[in-house]
Design an enzyme around this catalytic site. Structure first.
Site, short mmCIF file in Angstrom:
data_model
loop_
_atom_site.label_atom_id
_atom_site.label_comp_id
_atom_site.label_asym_id
_atom_site.label_seq_id
_atom_site.Cartn_x
_atom_site.Cartn_y
_atom_site.Cartn_z
CG HIS A 274 17.67 59.56 -26.80
ND1 HIS A 274 16.93 60.72 -26.87
CD2 HIS A 274 16.82 58.61 -26.34
CE1 HIS A 274 15.68 60.47 -26.48
NE2 HIS A 274 15.59 59.19 -26.15
CD GLU A 275 17.50 54.81 -26.08
OE1 GLU A 275 17.04 54.65 -24.93
OE2 GLU A 275 16.78 55.16 -27.04
CG HIS A 278 15.98 57.17 -21.66
ND1 HIS A 278 14.92 57.85 -21.12
CD2 HIS A 278 15.83 57.25 -23.02
CE1 HIS A 278 14.16 58.33 -22.12
NE2 HIS A 278 14.69 57.98 -23.27
CD GLU A 304 12.22 60.79 -24.80
OE1 GLU A 304 12.17 59.71 -24.16
OE2 GLU A 304 12.82 60.89 -25.89
ZN ZN Z 1 13.87 58.36 -25.18
#
Ligand code: ZN
Length: 510
Positions: A274-275, A278, A304
């Protein structure tokens, strides 16, 4: 009287603006680094006085953003005559600074200061309330925060709904009028799908994850995975924190964090992916935006979408584990040696209503967000009072997810957002899911080998597509412009509904 602007005065104003923009960007780059240091590196005892130093620096940055010099150059550069002299990028640079100037200038400095102190204090009262499981300890601060936000909303201004003013801080251009029908449809479809999943006689094996997974092995697997996904370790770092986050310093220094728990291998695995989503976004923003406010993602929702896309659409796909599951088994032979790839795939996609938002699956996650969205709208409209929040929270949990928290800590106190005044923030998470599914639909058409690339761990084409269509532009376009430019239409709930329906119909044999 309309201000007359000539070529020369625009040029002069632009030169001043460019220097000011760059100076502010340098300040925020340094304060971002300090924030990261506070969360990751600083020894506990040194944090308080270091916080004061960061506060001083941030105040200097804020002063530049709302300075008379900024006012003067913005008034020249945002006039209709001046726009003819500026290119697309320059217009966007001015737009970004002007939005912040207009909003912040409406708040008297004294009020700004009081609110900053209040939200710093509220972080402590929230933490204490959550630890002691006692909402009344957080209630006085939260009441004040809501009152301030009601005032801010009037100062920022809005066209139709007061909540629009809060939404716009995170998702420029988004309104309650647009969001309500998107969420209503997503809710109806999600609840219907959830009921069918719960009634299914086929339930994936959950016990796979009820084992210990050595932390050192988890770390090694994450370090193996990150560069393959496209996260450039020469332009970024991976560290450990209690609450994982991504912190860009600039586009060649993007720092992400994760957390390792022996009893919960999924947290670090999917948290890191997830990170990384980003992080890869920030690393791929065009160098031409260096030293400007455009060197970051288009909005919280678009940001996101990039993390969810990588975590869920890629990282929780069957094809992803076709390649990576044998590797993961090599790292954890005793835990996973006897578990089939299919069982593992199903287990990482179990759908089950749970109390905690950050641990929710792809389907129920959005229901958690809608509860917060409904409550925030009610607070701002004065229809809900802070003192009633624990009861309202539980009633909504029952209504949306069919479960009721036993304690305030696993209910209304679970999220940090309200303590820092982040009303209007939560919808970004579901917007991310919606954008991600819409992008998935487009990338599958434009990149027909999409799943073949995943199954062979060849992420170059996928990352190139994301870079070309989303990442490189930074904040050049508004979220709405960007999604239309890339997918040919405005945000549309159908893509997420369809994605969830297809995925879970197969897993749960519906
Ligand atoms: Zn996030």
């Amino acid at each position: 009287m309309k201000q007359m602007v000539c070529d020369q005065s625009v040029k002069e104003a632009w030169e001043k603006f460019k220097k000011l923009d760059e100076k502010i960007t340098h300040y925020s780059s340094v304060t971002a680094l300090l924030d990261w240091d506070q969360k990751v590196m600083a020894p506990k005892k040194g944090r308080q006085s270091f916080s004061n130093a960061i506060g001083t620096l941030k105040t200097e940055e804020f002063k530049l953003m709302v300075s008379d010099e900024m006012r003067d150059v913005l008034s020249v550069l945002s006039s209709s005559d001046a726009i003819e002299y500026l290119d697309e990028k320059e217009i966007a640079q001015v737009r970004e600074r002007k939005e912040f100037y207009d909003r912040s200038k409406s708040i008297p400095p004294k009020m700004y200061q009081e609110y900053a102190v209040l939200t710093a204090q509220a972080n402590d009262s929230w933490e204490e309330a959550r630890d002691k499981n006692d909402f009344s300890l957080f209630k006085p601060d939260l009441e004040k925060i809501v009152e301030y936000n009601k005032k801010f909303v009037e100062m920022y201004g809005y066209e139709h709904h007061p909540y629009d003013a809060l939404l716009n801080q995170y998702e420029p251009g988004l309104t309650v009028e647009k969001l309500d029908p998107l969420f209503a449809r997503l809710r109806e479809k999600s609840i219907d799908l959830l009921q069918r999943i719960q009634q299914s006689t086929h339930q994936p094996p959950a016990e796979i994850f009820e084992q210990s997974f050595g932390v050192e092995k988890q770390k090694a697997f994450n370090r193996y995975l990150l560069p393959i996904l496209g996260f450039d370790m020469k332009a970024g770092r991976l560290d450990e924190t209690v609450h994982p986050f991504a912190q860009p310093i600039n586009n060649k220094d993007v720092r992400i964090t994760t957390r390792y728990q022996e009893k919960n291998v999924r947290a670090a695995l999917f948290g890191t992916i997830h990170e990384a989503g980003h992080g890869i976004y920030e690393q791929n923003i065009s160098d031409e935006f260096e030293g400007t406010a455009l060197l970051t993602g288009a909005s919280y929702g678009i940001h996101e979408s990039q993390s969810r896309f990588l975590e869920n659409m890629v990282g929780r796909s069957k094809e992803f584990w076709t390649f990576f599951y044998p590797k993961l088994q090599e790292y954890f032979p005793s835990q996973l040696g006897q578990v089939s790839e299919e069982d593992f795939y199903q287990a990482i996609n179990i759908v089950k209503p749970t109390m905690i938002r950050v641990e929710a699956d792809e389907l129920t996650y959005n229901l958690h967000i809608m509860i917060r969205y409904e409550i925030e709208k009610g607070l701002i409209m004065g229809e809900i009072e802070v003192k009633d929040l624990p009861e309202i929270w539980n009633a909504k949990m029952k209504e949306y997810l069919g479960i009721v928290p036993k304690t305030a800590s696993e209910g209304v106190l679970q999220d940090v957002h309200w303590s820092f005044g982040g009303l209007g923030y939560f919808p970004s998470y579901s917007l991310g899911n919606l954008y991600a599914a819409q992008l998935l639909n487009t990338i599958k058409k434009e990149c027909p080998d999409f799943y073949h690339h995943i199954e062979t761990a060849n992420f170059t084409n996928i990352q190139t597509w994301l870079k070309t269509n989303i990442h490189q532009y930074g904040k050049l376009y508004t979220p709405n412009q960007l999604i239309i430019k890339t997918t040919g239409e405005e945000l549309n709930t159908d893509y997420l509904v369809e994605y969830l329906e297809n995925k879970y119909s197969k897993i749960y044999q519906l």
